[in-house]
Each structure stands twice: as C-alpha cells, then as structure tokens.
Design an enzyme around this catalytic site. Sequence first.
Site, PDB file in Angstrom:
ATOM      1  N   GLU A  12      -3.085   0.540   8.204  1.00  0.00           N
ATOM      2  CA  GLU A  12      -3.958   1.374   9.047  1.00  0.00           C
ATOM      3  C   GLU A  12      -4.254   0.710  10.395  1.00  0.00           C
ATOM      4  OE1 GLU A  12      -7.070   3.449   6.851  1.00  0.00           O
ATOM      5  OE2 GLU A  12      -6.052   3.013   4.977  1.00  0.00           O
ATOM      6  N   ASP A  67     -10.777  12.140   3.665  1.00  0.00           N
ATOM      7  CA  ASP A  67     -10.357  10.748   3.569  1.00  0.00           C
ATOM      8  C   ASP A  67     -11.599   9.869   3.345  1.00  0.00           C
ATOM      9  OD1 ASP A  67      -8.839   8.441   3.568  1.00  0.00           O
ATOM     10  OD2 ASP A  67      -7.732   8.932   5.383  1.00  0.00           O
TER      11      ASP A  67
END
Length: 613
Positions: A511, A316
């Site tokens: 997020e 990521d």
Amino acid sequence: MPTSPLTATEQRFVAQLLAEMTLDEKIGQLTQPEKNSVTPEQVTRLGLGSVLSGGGGNPDPNTPANWRAMVMAFQEAALASRLGIPLLYGVDAVHGHNNVVGATIFPHNIGLGATRDPDLVRRIGRATALEVAATGVRWSFAPAVSIPQDVRWGRSYEGYSQDPALVSELAVSLIEGFRGDGWDSETAVLPSVKHFVADAAATWGSSKRVNREAMAEVQNADQSTDQTLAIAHMDQSFTELLKLGAWQIDQGDAEIDEATLRAVHLPPYRAALEAGALNVMASYSSWQGLKMHAHQYLLTDVLKDELGFEGFVVSDWEGIDQIFPGEYDRCVVAALNAGIDMVMVPFDLNRFIDSVRRAVLGGQIPHTRLDDAVRRILTAKVALGLFEHPRTDPALLELVGCDAHRALAREAVAKSLVMLKNDGDILPLRRGGPAVLVAGLDADDVGVQCGGWTVSWMGGRGPTTPGTSILAGLRHTLGAEQVQYSADGQLDAEPEYEVGVVVVAEEPYAEGMGDRASLTLSADQVALLGRVRARCQRLVVVLLSGRPLLITEELPHWDAFVAAWLPGTEGQGVADVLCGDLPFTGRLSFDWPQNSSDLPRRADSAALFPMEP
Ligand code: BGC
Ligand code: BGC
C-alpha cells in the site's frame, strides 16, 4: 435490469429470513470486525455477519491447521446464534493464501500480467481457492483490478497491467478459478473485486492518508489515534519512509473526467460482474475530491443500478472513518446511504453497531436501505451454499502448499520473467560451463522475492515461509559445484568469473508504505553491481520488484537484464528459465519508464521498453 443470482426458491428463503430478523440482527450482518477485535461469543450474541483477518491476522502458531481451527470457531459461533446464519470469513489471498505459513505463494499480479496466460491464472485461482477453503475460509479480497498509471504507487504490483483489456481478461480468469465447479460448491471462494473505482488513477501528492505535519511532531505512535498507522509503525521506520514518499499517492484523489473513468477504470468491474462476482470493495481513494466510500453516484447509480450488481459492497479497512474524520456517526450514515453494504470496521464493533442503530431509529438511514444491504449479504451467502455446508472439508488441509500447487507456481514464475536485454546471448546459462558467480543477499531470500502481503501485511526479509530461493534454484539446476555465491559481492581479485548473476530487489512493502518519489536503485545496489561487474566478464542482472524501476543509467553496464517481479515462494522457476530449461516468454504488461519525467505515464512518454502488444 438486474437479475438475481438466486433461484426463485432461494430468493423466497432470503426474504423470509429477512422478515424474521430483528433490527439488531440485521445490523449484525453488516458488521465485519477483525479477528483480533472480536470473540466467538460476540459473534453469537450479536449475530455478526462476517469476521476478517487483516494482513498478518494470523493464529499463533501460524499453521494451516490452526487457521482452520480459528475460522471454524467463529463459524460455529455464528451457527449458534438465534437464526444460525453462517459467517462469511474474509482474508486477503491476493497471491495464494498469503497470510498462512506454508501456503503456496504465487507471483504478484504484475508478474501474472507478464505471463499473458489466462488459463494459467484460472488454475492459480483454483489452487488458491482450494488452499483458502482448506482453512475454512470462503472469501478472498481479490482480485485487485487496478489499472496503475503511475508506478510510483506502492500498490502497482497488485495490478495485472496498465491496459484495461488485459486486466479484465486475467481478473475474469482468476474469478473463474475461485468459482471452480460452481459458486455453491464447497471449495468456491467469493472474490472481492477491488478497489472500486479508479484506485489507480490518483494524482501524486494528493493522498491525505497521513497528516505529515502532525506526524513530524508525534514521534510516538501510541499517541496517534490512527490505529492502522500505529500498527504500521511497529516494524517500520515510518518517518524515514515518509521522506521517501510514502503515502503520497495511495488513497489519493483521481482527478480524471468521467469519460476516462468509464473507459479505463470501469471495464474490469463490468467483466467481473458478468463472471458472477458478488462482492466489490470500495476504494479508499476519491474521485474529483469525493471519497469513494461516500460516493452514491458511483456505488449505487453506476455499480448497482446501471451495471446491475446484485452482490454487496464492502468498505475497506477503517475506510468509512475517513469520510468525516472524527465524526463517526456522520461517516456511518454517509457510507451506508451511498451504497456500502458491509463495513470492515475493523476495531470497535460496538461503536459501529450503536451508531447504525441510532441512525436507523433516528431515520437518517432508511429501513429499506438497511434491508437492501442485508438482502445483498444473505444473497451472497446463499449463492455460496453456506447454509448447506458452512464447514469445509478438513481433508483439504493437505493441499496447502502441496507439490502440485508449488509446481503450478513454478510454472507461473517461469512464464512471468521478462528478458529485456541479452547481449551476445549470454543467457541461458550453460550447464557444465565455467563457475557462475551469484551475488546479492536478495538471491537467497524467500521473503524478499514474495514481497508485501506475505505472512504479514508488509511482508519481510528472510525465511518467513517455506520456499526455494533463486540461489537454491540455480544450485539445483546447475549443480552446487558450478555456483559460487557471495552475499555482498566483496570478492578477492582472483579469480575473474566468466559470468556473474546479481539479484537486486526492492524491500518488501504494501500500500502507501510503498509509494516512492524516486524509483532509482539504491546507492548500495549500484555499489554491489559495480563490485561484481569488476570481477566478471559478463554480467546478468535479475531485478525483483513490484514495478519497473529506473535503470536507464546502469543498463549499459549489464549484458543481460531480466525483470522477475515478485515471484513468490518458487524461485526454482527463475532458475528454470535462466538456465534454459524453459524459454523466456513473458512480455511487459507495463511501459518501462526511461526517467522520472515519464511518470505518470502519458500518451507521449517515451518508454525505455514499451508494454508489448
Ligand atoms: C492490516 C491490513 C490492513 C491495513 C489497513 C493493517 O494493519 O493488517 O490488513 O489492510 O492495516 O491499512
Ligand atoms: C486494503 C485492502 C485489503 C484490506 C483488508 C486494506 O488496507 O486496502 O486491499 O483488502 O485492507 O486487509
């Protein structure tokens, strides 16, 4: 025993290509910079394997045609490299091709979970893949197969459900839609199953993403070395969000035992692999204190060896940097040896390339490991037919945001609505009945109803992309003369309305910026509801949110309550159901908590509304 997705001839092709590659060309394949940190010239010279657009990594102006031109320029650059290995461009098309202005935006996954409709999700996967392929892209960082257990998590809406079986079923459907007529067909899009693994099992308060003490001192974002947060700062009052709970759980530590990890969080990966997924993204989070990006047991022993995964693992965004903060070389070695195959760098590609070269030449990363990573990446590229058709058909551009896709999104919205209260059958609203008062800014805001990951990373208020607001939908269905609108609900004493519809929404987030200690409605929202309540005989409340919010205290004052999640651009779908043109069929795919002591969800929590079977 792992079986290759390739034919024997294709496997030989990959082996021969690998044999021709120099060390630097191999390293190039592992390198994935963000498009703003790389030029086409570097793609050619360094033989880069991939480029991505991060959330909001858009061309200017942001049009489908410009997207295609941008992506194709990188692709041509890759084809012009010594070996001409095609590029795999990646985007987050997580609810439609959501970075692109004018694309169809579908409900976020939490809404799709409520539809319980695998065939619908398959069709959404296909439509999304067509819009993605239209812009020259063949890889999307979706589906998230997270199984949220604590809805204070800002990524809750990325999960279809708290239930592993439902998540597996819908993820497989999306993947089938991405594949379409076969992985090597021109409009197939490679899924990235994420975030491996147990990203949704972290404990509240365990996130170390933000050094809260340092943040309190460093008010100036530019002084922070963390570029992600520097970007996040630009349009958010970041310290304010930290007080609300931002980055308390996202990227945290899952303290669960292995049996739970295997029983709850692993099944969707198994299902996705069986459906042919050739890419998995590692999670920022940790398991029992060890970062997933360095987790050899889970990435290599479990995912690759035990589950037989033959595709590649991508890290990521700046994910490897967190393994040993400030010691980049150690991060690179730990990540690649643990089983990461491609690194989402995303900023300083030369630092990454130099670091890998040193580690391979120094013997810290075995040549065999490097070759294995490259072979996996090339395997996916061959499986996608990229060597035969690296360029997609520009005629596909007319499909971006086309009527058929918007009709599909409207259907999805209608099927995602969950009616949780309807006293006296106040719903559906009657055509030709008395004037309906619609209130709340959020009733008329396409940006808000799309939520995060829409045009920008965080999403945003306002007409960020073409779509239909809920208000516009209600006006269309009931006729403009039957709908009175008040953005702020400040109303004269007369008249009193028979029915009021208030739309309240969460502010868009993504997020850890959406982690929230408290999930109650804001004081402003409660005040708006109170004002409208006083002017209406009956009150209908529509909630736009990425998760269940705590409404236990307010609910008795409402006659009807509809959870509409984050529906996307087609607000007409909300009107279709509110006005009875279509029935309410959505069912909760999450428990709706009664109060904060029910979070995280436990077997003995008493939900206000439990997940329906
Ligand atoms: C990017 C996102 C990325 C995030 C990482 C943002 O600046 O736009 O794509 O996911 O940083 O935390
Ligand atoms: C997110 C991923 C996303 C990536 C690329 C990260 O911040 O965690 O879900 O795919 O950025 O944008």
